[in-house]
Design a protein around this motif. Sequence first.
Motif, PDB file in Angstrom:
ATOM      1  N   THR A  35       0.850  -1.187   0.000  1.00  0.00           N
ATOM      2  CA  THR A  35       0.000   0.000   0.000  1.00  0.00           C
ATOM      3  C   THR A  35       0.882   1.232   0.000  1.00  0.00           C
ATOM      4  OG1 THR A  35      -1.694  -1.171   1.261  1.00  0.00           O
ATOM      5  CG2 THR A  35      -1.820   1.231   1.245  1.00  0.00           C
ATOM      6  N   VAL A  36       0.632   2.126  -0.947  1.00  0.00           N
ATOM      7  CA  VAL A  36       1.309   3.422  -0.992  1.00  0.00           C
ATOM      8  C   VAL A  36       0.235   4.466  -0.704  1.00  0.00           C
ATOM      9  CG1 VAL A  36       2.642   5.046  -2.377  1.00  0.00           C
ATOM     10  CG2 VAL A  36       2.911   2.581  -2.741  1.00  0.00           C
ATOM     11  N   ASP A  37       0.447   5.259   0.351  1.00  0.00           N
ATOM     12  CA  ASP A  37      -0.552   6.242   0.757  1.00  0.00           C
ATOM     13  C   ASP A  37       0.154   7.551   1.103  1.00  0.00           C
ATOM     14  OD1 ASP A  37      -2.916   7.455   1.514  1.00  0.00           O
ATOM     15  OD2 ASP A  37      -2.924   6.550   3.504  1.00  0.00           O
ATOM     16  N   ASP A  38       0.208   8.438   0.126  1.00  0.00           N
ATOM     17  CA  ASP A  38       0.788   9.770   0.296  1.00  0.00           C
ATOM     18  C   ASP A  38       2.204   9.723   0.861  1.00  0.00           C
ATOM     19  OD1 ASP A  38       0.773  12.541   0.019  1.00  0.00           O
ATOM     20  OD2 ASP A  38       0.023  12.854   2.046  1.00  0.00           O
ATOM     21  N   GLY A  39       3.031   8.869   0.264  1.00  0.00           N
ATOM     22  CA  GLY A  39       4.430   8.792   0.661  1.00  0.00           C
ATOM     23  C   GLY A  39       4.743   7.690   1.646  1.00  0.00           C
ATOM     24  N   ARG A  40       3.731   7.179   2.300  1.00  0.00           N
ATOM     25  CA  ARG A  40       3.946   6.082   3.238  1.00  0.00           C
ATOM     26  C   ARG A  40       3.757   4.756   2.507  1.00  0.00           C
ATOM     27  NH1 ARG A  40       0.579   9.665   6.473  1.00  0.00           N
ATOM     28  NH2 ARG A  40      -1.076   8.603   5.387  1.00  0.00           N
ATOM     29  N   VAL A  41       4.655   3.823   2.740  1.00  0.00           N
ATOM     30  CA  VAL A  41       4.592   2.516   2.091  1.00  0.00           C
ATOM     31  C   VAL A  41       4.517   1.449   3.176  1.00  0.00           C
ATOM     32  CG1 VAL A  41       5.792   0.882   0.610  1.00  0.00           C
ATOM     33  CG2 VAL A  41       5.901   3.317   0.103  1.00  0.00           C
ATOM     34  N   SER A  42       3.537   0.564   3.026  1.00  0.00           N
ATOM     35  CA  SER A  42       3.450  -0.562   3.959  1.00  0.00           C
ATOM     36  C   SER A  42       3.341  -1.852   3.161  1.00  0.00           C
ATOM     37  CB  SER A  42       2.256  -0.410   4.904  1.00  0.00           C
ATOM     38  OG  SER A  42       1.039  -0.413   4.182  1.00  0.00           O
ATOM     39  N   VAL A  43       3.892  -2.911   3.718  1.00  0.00           N
ATOM     40  CA  VAL A  43       3.898  -4.218   3.069  1.00  0.00           C
ATOM     41  C   VAL A  43       3.324  -5.234   4.043  1.00  0.00           C
ATOM     42  CG1 VAL A  43       5.339  -6.029   2.074  1.00  0.00           C
ATOM     43  CG2 VAL A  43       5.950  -3.633   1.727  1.00  0.00           C
ATOM     44  N   GLN A  44       2.370  -6.014   3.556  1.00  0.00           N
ATOM     45  CA  GLN A  44       1.805  -7.088   4.359  1.00  0.00           C
ATOM     46  C   GLN A  44       1.906  -8.381   3.589  1.00  0.00           C
ATOM     47  OE1 GLN A  44      -2.184  -5.834   5.305  1.00  0.00           O
ATOM     48  NE2 GLN A  44      -1.477  -4.768   7.114  1.00  0.00           N
ATOM     49  N   LYS A  45       2.309  -9.439   4.260  1.00  0.00           N
ATOM     50  CA  LYS A  45       2.363 -10.755   3.620  1.00  0.00           C
ATOM     51  C   LYS A  45       0.926 -11.209   3.411  1.00  0.00           C
ATOM     52  CE  LYS A  45       5.088 -14.851   3.488  1.00  0.00           C
ATOM     53  NZ  LYS A  45       5.265 -14.839   2.077  1.00  0.00           N
ATOM     54  N   GLY A  46       0.648 -11.747   2.231  1.00  0.00           N
ATOM     55  CA  GLY A  46      -0.699 -12.198   1.913  1.00  0.00           C
ATOM     56  C   GLY A  46      -1.284 -11.396   0.774  1.00  0.00           C
ATOM     57  N   SER A  47      -2.552 -11.610   0.537  1.00  0.00           N
ATOM     58  CA  SER A  47      -3.236 -10.979  -0.597  1.00  0.00           C
ATOM     59  C   SER A  47      -4.099  -9.810  -0.153  1.00  0.00           C
ATOM     60  CB  SER A  47      -4.132 -12.002  -1.296  1.00  0.00           C
ATOM     61  OG  SER A  47      -3.367 -13.057  -1.802  1.00  0.00           O
ATOM     62  N   HIS A  48      -4.198  -8.820  -1.024  1.00  0.00           N
ATOM     63  CA  HIS A  48      -5.114  -7.703  -0.816  1.00  0.00           C
ATOM     64  C   HIS A  48      -6.428  -8.055  -1.515  1.00  0.00           C
ATOM     65  CE1 HIS A  48      -6.910  -3.746  -0.988  1.00  0.00           C
ATOM     66  NE2 HIS A  48      -6.046  -3.392  -0.056  1.00  0.00           N
ATOM     67  N   PRO A  49      -7.576  -7.787  -0.891  1.00  0.00           N
ATOM     68  CA  PRO A  49      -8.848  -8.172  -1.509  1.00  0.00           C
ATOM     69  C   PRO A  49      -9.176  -7.417  -2.808  1.00  0.00           C
ATOM     70  CG  PRO A  49      -9.239  -6.946   0.519  1.00  0.00           C
ATOM     71  CD  PRO A  49      -7.755  -7.186   0.422  1.00  0.00           C
ATOM     72  N   LYS A  50      -8.706  -6.186  -2.949  1.00  0.00           N
ATOM     73  CA  LYS A  50      -9.018  -5.391  -4.142  1.00  0.00           C
ATOM     74  C   LYS A  50      -7.806  -4.582  -4.610  1.00  0.00           C
ATOM     75  CE  LYS A  50     -13.916  -4.884  -3.197  1.00  0.00           C
ATOM     76  NZ  LYS A  50     -15.022  -3.946  -3.009  1.00  0.00           N
ATOM     77  N   PRO A  51      -6.760  -5.258  -5.094  1.00  0.00           N
ATOM     78  CA  PRO A  51      -5.588  -4.503  -5.560  1.00  0.00           C
ATOM     79  C   PRO A  51      -5.913  -3.743  -6.846  1.00  0.00           C
ATOM     80  CG  PRO A  51      -5.352  -6.805  -6.129  1.00  0.00           C
ATOM     81  CD  PRO A  51      -6.599  -6.697  -5.290  1.00  0.00           C
ATOM     82  N   GLU A  52      -5.208  -2.649  -7.057  1.00  0.00           N
ATOM     83  CA  GLU A  52      -5.350  -1.880  -8.292  1.00  0.00           C
ATOM     84  C   GLU A  52      -4.439  -2.420  -9.379  1.00  0.00           C
ATOM     85  OE1 GLU A  52      -6.363   2.380  -6.232  1.00  0.00           O
ATOM     86  OE2 GLU A  52      -4.274   1.791  -6.438  1.00  0.00           O
ATOM     87  N   LEU A  53      -3.390  -3.127  -8.968  1.00  0.00           N
ATOM     88  CA  LEU A  53      -2.420  -3.698  -9.896  1.00  0.00           C
ATOM     89  C   LEU A  53      -1.928  -5.012  -9.319  1.00  0.00           C
ATOM     90  CD1 LEU A  53      -0.473  -3.406 -12.374  1.00  0.00           C
ATOM     91  CD2 LEU A  53       1.098  -2.252 -10.798  1.00  0.00           C
ATOM     92  N   ILE A  54      -1.835  -6.044 -10.162  1.00  0.00           N
ATOM     93  CA  ILE A  54      -1.294  -7.324  -9.746  1.00  0.00           C
ATOM     94  C   ILE A  54      -0.062  -7.619 -10.599  1.00  0.00           C
ATOM     95  CG2 ILE A  54      -1.709  -9.803  -9.560  1.00  0.00           C
ATOM     96  CD1 ILE A  54      -4.712  -9.146  -9.337  1.00  0.00           C
ATOM     97  N   LEU A  55       1.065  -7.836  -9.926  1.00  0.00           N
ATOM     98  CA  LEU A  55       2.309  -8.188 -10.610  1.00  0.00           C
ATOM     99  C   LEU A  55       2.617  -9.644 -10.328  1.00  0.00           C
ATOM    100  CD1 LEU A  55       4.372  -5.033  -9.687  1.00  0.00           C
ATOM    101  CD2 LEU A  55       3.361  -5.570 -11.886  1.00  0.00           C
ATOM    102  N   LYS A  56       2.737 -10.449 -11.398  1.00  0.00           N
ATOM    103  CA  LYS A  56       3.031 -11.864 -11.252  1.00  0.00           C
ATOM    104  C   LYS A  56       4.369 -12.146 -11.909  1.00  0.00           C
ATOM    105  CE  LYS A  56      -1.742 -13.424 -11.197  1.00  0.00           C
ATOM    106  NZ  LYS A  56      -2.724 -14.345 -11.798  1.00  0.00           N
ATOM    107  N   ALA A  57       5.190 -12.939 -11.207  1.00  0.00           N
ATOM    108  CA  ALA A  57       6.511 -13.286 -11.736  1.00  0.00           C
ATOM    109  C   ALA A  57       6.974 -14.578 -11.084  1.00  0.00           C
ATOM    110  CB  ALA A  57       7.514 -12.174 -11.457  1.00  0.00           C
ATOM    111  N   ASP A  58       8.044 -15.139 -11.650  1.00  0.00           N
ATOM    112  CA  ASP A  58       8.685 -16.316 -11.083  1.00  0.00           C
ATOM    113  C   ASP A  58       9.896 -15.849 -10.287  1.00  0.00           C
ATOM    114  OD1 ASP A  58      10.351 -18.713 -10.814  1.00  0.00           O
ATOM    115  OD2 ASP A  58       8.870 -19.598 -12.166  1.00  0.00           O
ATOM    116  N   ALA A  59      10.152 -16.472  -9.152  1.00  0.00           N
ATOM    117  CA  ALA A  59      11.264 -16.078  -8.297  1.00  0.00           C
ATOM    118  C   ALA A  59      12.632 -16.368  -8.907  1.00  0.00           C
ATOM    119  CB  ALA A  59      11.143 -16.772  -6.940  1.00  0.00           C
ATOM    120  N   LYS A  60      12.697 -17.161  -9.952  1.00  0.00           N
ATOM    121  CA  LYS A  60      13.987 -17.506 -10.554  1.00  0.00           C
ATOM    122  C   LYS A  60      14.654 -16.326 -11.206  1.00  0.00           C
ATOM    123  CE  LYS A  60      12.906 -22.282 -11.374  1.00  0.00           C
ATOM    124  NZ  LYS A  60      12.803 -23.335 -12.332  1.00  0.00           N
TER     125      LYS A  60
END
Length: 67
Positions: free
Chosen positions: A42-67
């Motif tokens: 979540t980016v909110d006016d300069g503040r960034v927070s990260v939570q493990k797990g899924s957001h119910p309504k993301p605006e953008l989903i980035l999918k990639a392989d860890a390799k």
Amino acid sequence: MENFSDLMNNLPNAVDIEKARGMHALVQFSIAGEGGGQWAVTVDDGRVSVQKGSHPKPELILKADAK
């Protein structure tokens, strides 16, 4: 950093607050493979927070392989 989880955990400290001021976003990272997982950023006016797990309504989903 050893894996993507380390990167995500350090993301709030890596963002330039002044450059992110005025930005609002909900981003879902879905990383497959070893060291991967799901993170909601979540980016909110300069503040960034990260939570493990899924957001119910993301605006953008980035999918990639860890390799």
